[in-house]
Design an enzyme around this catalytic site. Structure first.
Site, PDB file in Angstrom:
ATOM      1  N   ARG A 253       0.857  -1.117   0.170  1.00  0.00           N
ATOM      2  CA  ARG A 253      -0.061   0.099  -0.081  1.00  0.00           C
ATOM      3  C   ARG A 253       0.861   1.126  -0.005  1.00  0.00           C
ATOM      4  O   ARG A 253       0.567   2.093   0.546  1.00  0.00           O
ATOM      5  CB  ARG A 253      -0.883  -0.109   1.389  1.00  0.00           C
ATOM      6  CG  ARG A 253      -2.133  -0.979   1.181  1.00  0.00           C
ATOM      7  CD  ARG A 253      -2.918  -0.918   0.011  1.00  0.00           C
ATOM      8  NE  ARG A 253      -4.180  -1.669   0.237  1.00  0.00           N
ATOM      9  CZ  ARG A 253      -4.487  -2.822  -0.083  1.00  0.00           C
ATOM     10  NH1 ARG A 253      -3.207  -3.569  -0.621  1.00  0.00           N
ATOM     11  NH2 ARG A 253      -5.363  -3.752   0.170  1.00  0.00           N
TER      12      ARG A 253
ATOM     13  N   SER B  30     -11.006  -0.750   2.535  1.00  0.00           N
ATOM     14  CA  SER B  30     -10.354  -0.965   3.973  1.00  0.00           C
ATOM     15  C   SER B  30      -9.768   0.619   4.342  1.00  0.00           C
ATOM     16  O   SER B  30      -9.100   1.429   3.887  1.00  0.00           O
ATOM     17  CB  SER B  30      -8.997  -1.689   3.590  1.00  0.00           C
ATOM     18  OG  SER B  30      -9.160  -2.749   3.092  1.00  0.00           O
TER      19      SER B  30
ATOM     20  N   GLU C 122      -5.889   3.854   6.221  1.00  0.00           N
ATOM     21  CA  GLU C 122      -5.138   3.488   4.928  1.00  0.00           C
ATOM     22  C   GLU C 122      -5.876   4.904   3.759  1.00  0.00           C
ATOM     23  O   GLU C 122      -5.118   5.157   2.853  1.00  0.00           O
ATOM     24  CB  GLU C 122      -5.583   2.290   4.182  1.00  0.00           C
ATOM     25  CG  GLU C 122      -5.108   1.821   2.867  1.00  0.00           C
ATOM     26  CD  GLU C 122      -5.856   1.025   1.983  1.00  0.00           C
ATOM     27  OE1 GLU C 122      -6.702   1.438   1.156  1.00  0.00           O
ATOM     28  OE2 GLU C 122      -5.930  -0.262   2.240  1.00  0.00           O
TER      29      GLU C 122
HETATM   30  N1  EPU Z   1     -10.969 -10.671   9.703  1.00  0.00           N
HETATM   31  C1  EPU Z   1     -11.960 -10.697  10.826  1.00  0.00           C
HETATM   32  N2  EPU Z   1     -12.859  -9.866  10.945  1.00  0.00           N
HETATM   33  C2  EPU Z   1     -12.981  -9.244  10.044  1.00  0.00           C
HETATM   34  C3  EPU Z   1     -12.333  -9.048   8.673  1.00  0.00           C
HETATM   35  C4  EPU Z   1     -11.402  -9.889   8.670  1.00  0.00           C
HETATM   36  O1  EPU Z   1     -11.358 -11.594  11.659  1.00  0.00           O
HETATM   37  O2  EPU Z   1     -14.086  -8.255  10.001  1.00  0.00           O
HETATM   38  C5  EPU Z   1      -9.854 -11.717   9.503  1.00  0.00           C
HETATM   39  C6  EPU Z   1     -10.328 -12.664   8.498  1.00  0.00           C
HETATM   40  O3  EPU Z   1     -10.892 -13.867   9.153  1.00  0.00           O
HETATM   41  C7  EPU Z   1      -9.101 -13.237   7.916  1.00  0.00           C
HETATM   42  C8  EPU Z   1      -8.346 -11.932   7.879  1.00  0.00           C
HETATM   43  O4  EPU Z   1      -8.846 -11.100   8.900  1.00  0.00           O
HETATM   44  O5  EPU Z   1      -8.459 -14.165   8.950  1.00  0.00           O
HETATM   45  C9  EPU Z   1      -8.068 -11.161   6.643  1.00  0.00           C
HETATM   46  O6  EPU Z   1      -8.978 -10.735   6.171  1.00  0.00           O
HETATM   47  P1  EPU Z   1      -9.584 -10.542   4.819  1.00  0.00           P
HETATM   48  O7  EPU Z   1      -9.025 -11.777   3.941  1.00  0.00           O
HETATM   49  O8  EPU Z   1     -10.802 -10.260   4.559  1.00  0.00           O
HETATM   50  O9  EPU Z   1      -8.408  -9.524   3.891  1.00  0.00           O
HETATM   51  P2  EPU Z   1      -7.934  -8.164   4.925  1.00  0.00           P
HETATM   52  O10 EPU Z   1      -6.847  -8.394   5.531  1.00  0.00           O
HETATM   53  O11 EPU Z   1      -9.194  -7.946   5.616  1.00  0.00           O
HETATM   54  C10 EPU Z   1      -6.997  -7.158   2.737  1.00  0.00           C
HETATM   55  C11 EPU Z   1      -6.892  -6.089   1.986  1.00  0.00           C
HETATM   56  C12 EPU Z   1      -8.263  -5.831   0.950  1.00  0.00           C
HETATM   57  C13 EPU Z   1      -8.165  -7.143   0.203  1.00  0.00           C
HETATM   58  C14 EPU Z   1      -8.164  -8.167   0.919  1.00  0.00           C
HETATM   59  C15 EPU Z   1      -8.370  -9.316  -0.054  1.00  0.00           C
HETATM   60  C16 EPU Z   1      -5.655  -4.312   3.305  1.00  0.00           C
HETATM   61  C17 EPU Z   1      -5.758  -3.094   4.309  1.00  0.00           C
HETATM   62  N3  EPU Z   1      -6.899  -4.942   2.966  1.00  0.00           N
HETATM   63  O12 EPU Z   1      -7.976  -7.085   3.637  1.00  0.00           O
HETATM   64  O13 EPU Z   1      -8.166  -4.648   0.403  1.00  0.00           O
HETATM   65  O14 EPU Z   1      -9.477  -6.959  -0.633  1.00  0.00           O
HETATM   66  O15 EPU Z   1      -7.006  -8.247   1.710  1.00  0.00           O
HETATM   67  O16 EPU Z   1      -6.885  -9.554  -0.421  1.00  0.00           O
HETATM   68  O17 EPU Z   1      -4.519  -5.022   3.258  1.00  0.00           O
HETATM   69  C18 EPU Z   1      -8.866  -2.165   0.383  1.00  0.00           C
HETATM   70  O18 EPU Z   1      -7.661  -2.000   0.069  1.00  0.00           O
HETATM   71  O19 EPU Z   1      -9.682  -1.289   0.131  1.00  0.00           O
HETATM   72  C19 EPU Z   1      -9.341  -3.630   0.324  1.00  0.00           C
HETATM   73  C20 EPU Z   1     -10.531  -3.960   0.559  1.00  0.00           C
END
Ligand code: EPU
Length: 337
Positions: free
Chosen positions: A162, A237, A333
């Site tokens: 990012r 995010s 972010e």
């Molecule tokens: N999780 C929770 N609770 C929640 C959300 C997530 O416990 O409410 C846990 C999930 O269970 C999982 C972990 O967090 O173990 C990761 O969650 P997820 O795969 O949904 O990905 P993320 O880390 O929350 C990142 C990016 C997203 C991108 C997704 C998929 C960042 C800040 N965000 O989210 O990007 O779509 O991975 O690759 O790195 C964006 O930048 O706007 C965005 C949506």
């Protein structure tokens, strides 16, 4: 090119925040862009791309430039790869769909990300195991001091999670006007390792996915978890996933044995901010017309009529609570304006 006065920016930011721009102009050519920067104006200038990564907290005493440069084309085609160029004002997802219609591979995992092509390199957008930097070839940017176009190669951009040079040393000094991607025409490299993609493909009963299938899977996953900004104002995010030291992680794991994490180097571990925020009790929390999304705690939402300051205050409360409970700082972010 026409300068408009006291224009609401509500249609131009995905959070749907209703603030006004003192002056507003839609820029449809690089020549217009240069001419704006060559003319003295008493107001500061503010660059607006897709408006998908910002929280507007006040009226803008500025000349807001809406970068509306359009066009996408194939630059060169070889046996296995193709260079495609898109102007900065192209909608990101429409551009991704166009590459897939042409059977060009590389952007399928980045389907349905809000925003425009021109702002995609700034924060090196990423999702489902792929980042923009994996296919980014170069971009052209207007140097706001010399008013000349400069080309940045992939390595010139210093891409990171990012982050890029456009958020660091080059911040505020350039406007990206077009981006070139190097995509595959054959032997596409598929990225299906990310857990949710594999299970979505299985659910779709697809065992030999095409790039188009992966795009469909990503769209389905995003639609199931992330609110559509056309329906509920949001900026994806709101926070970055924090990176903490191994020692801090081991301490955290002592108290929370199930904490999800990604080891990113010998000394660093990335923790999903969504998990921290959910564990802190904020998931689905609603404060009148704004709150935390019920399916993804990383996303703050405006149900209609919230102010940027309402959402900013909530984000600070979340940051303070996460700090108090886990001793971890989570950083926004989105750009707070
Ligand atoms: N999780 C929770 N609770 C929640 C959300 C997530 O416990 O409410 C846990 C999930 O269970 C999982 C972990 O967090 O173990 C990761 O969650 P997820 O795969 O949904 O990905 P993320 O880390 O929350 C990142 C990016 C997203 C991108 C997704 C998929 C960042 C800040 N965000 O989210 O990007 O779509 O991975 O690759 O790195 C964006 O930048 O706007 C965005 C949506």
């Amino acid at each position: 090119m026409q300068i408009q006065h006291n224009i609401s920016l509500k249609p131009f930011n995905t959070f749907g925040i209703d603030v006004k721009a003192k002056q507003f102009v839609s820029v449809t050519s690089v020549t217009d862009l240069i001419s704006i920067y060559s003319t003295k104006s008493e107001l500061p200038k503010f660059i607006l791309g897709g408006g998908s990564n910002m929280l507007l907290t006040k009226d803008m005493e500025a000349l807001v430039l809406h970068i509306n440069l359009k066009g996408k084309h194939i630059l060169s085609l070889s046996n296995d790869t193709v260079l495609v160029k898109a102007e900065a004002g192209e909608n990101w997802h429409e551009f991704v769909l166009w590459t897939l219609e042409n059977n060009f591979g590389g952007l399928e995992n980045l389907s349905l990300i809000p925003g425009n092509v021109g702002t995609s390199p700034i924060q090196n957008i990423g999702a489902y195991g792929v980042e923009l930097k994996d296919t980014f070839y170069s971009c052209d940017a207007l140097n706001l001091e010399t008013l000349e176009i400069e080309t940045f190669s992939n390595s010139d951009c210093h891409f990171d999670y990012r982050n890029s040079i456009f958020k660091e040393d080059a911040k505020g000094k350039y406007i990206i006007v077009s981006v070139v991607f190097k995509l595959t025409t054959n032997n596409h490299v598929l990225h299906t390792n990310y857990g949710a993609i594999a299970s979505e493909l299985e659910h779709m009963q697809i065992s030999n996915p095409t790039i188009q299938d992966i795009s469909k899977a990503v769209i389905a996953i995003r639609q199931s978890k992330l609110p559509d900004p056309k329906e509920i104002g949001n900026s994806g995010s709101f926070f970055k996933n924090p990176i903490i030291s191994k020692d801090a992680f081991l301490k955290l794991q002592d108290s929370f044995p199930d904490v999800p994490h990604y080891v990113i180097s010998e000394d660093d571990v990335k923790i999903p901010a969504g998990w921290l925020i959910e564990t802190a009790g904020f998931k689905g929390k609603t404060l009148g017309n704004y709150g935390v999304h019920k399916k993804q705690a990383l996303v703050l939402v405006n149900y209609g009529g919230a102010s940027g300051n309402d959402i900013l205050k909530l984000s600070k409360l979340i940051q303070n609570t996460v700090m108090r409970l886990f001793d971890i700082a989570i950083e926004a972010e989105v750009n707070i304006i």
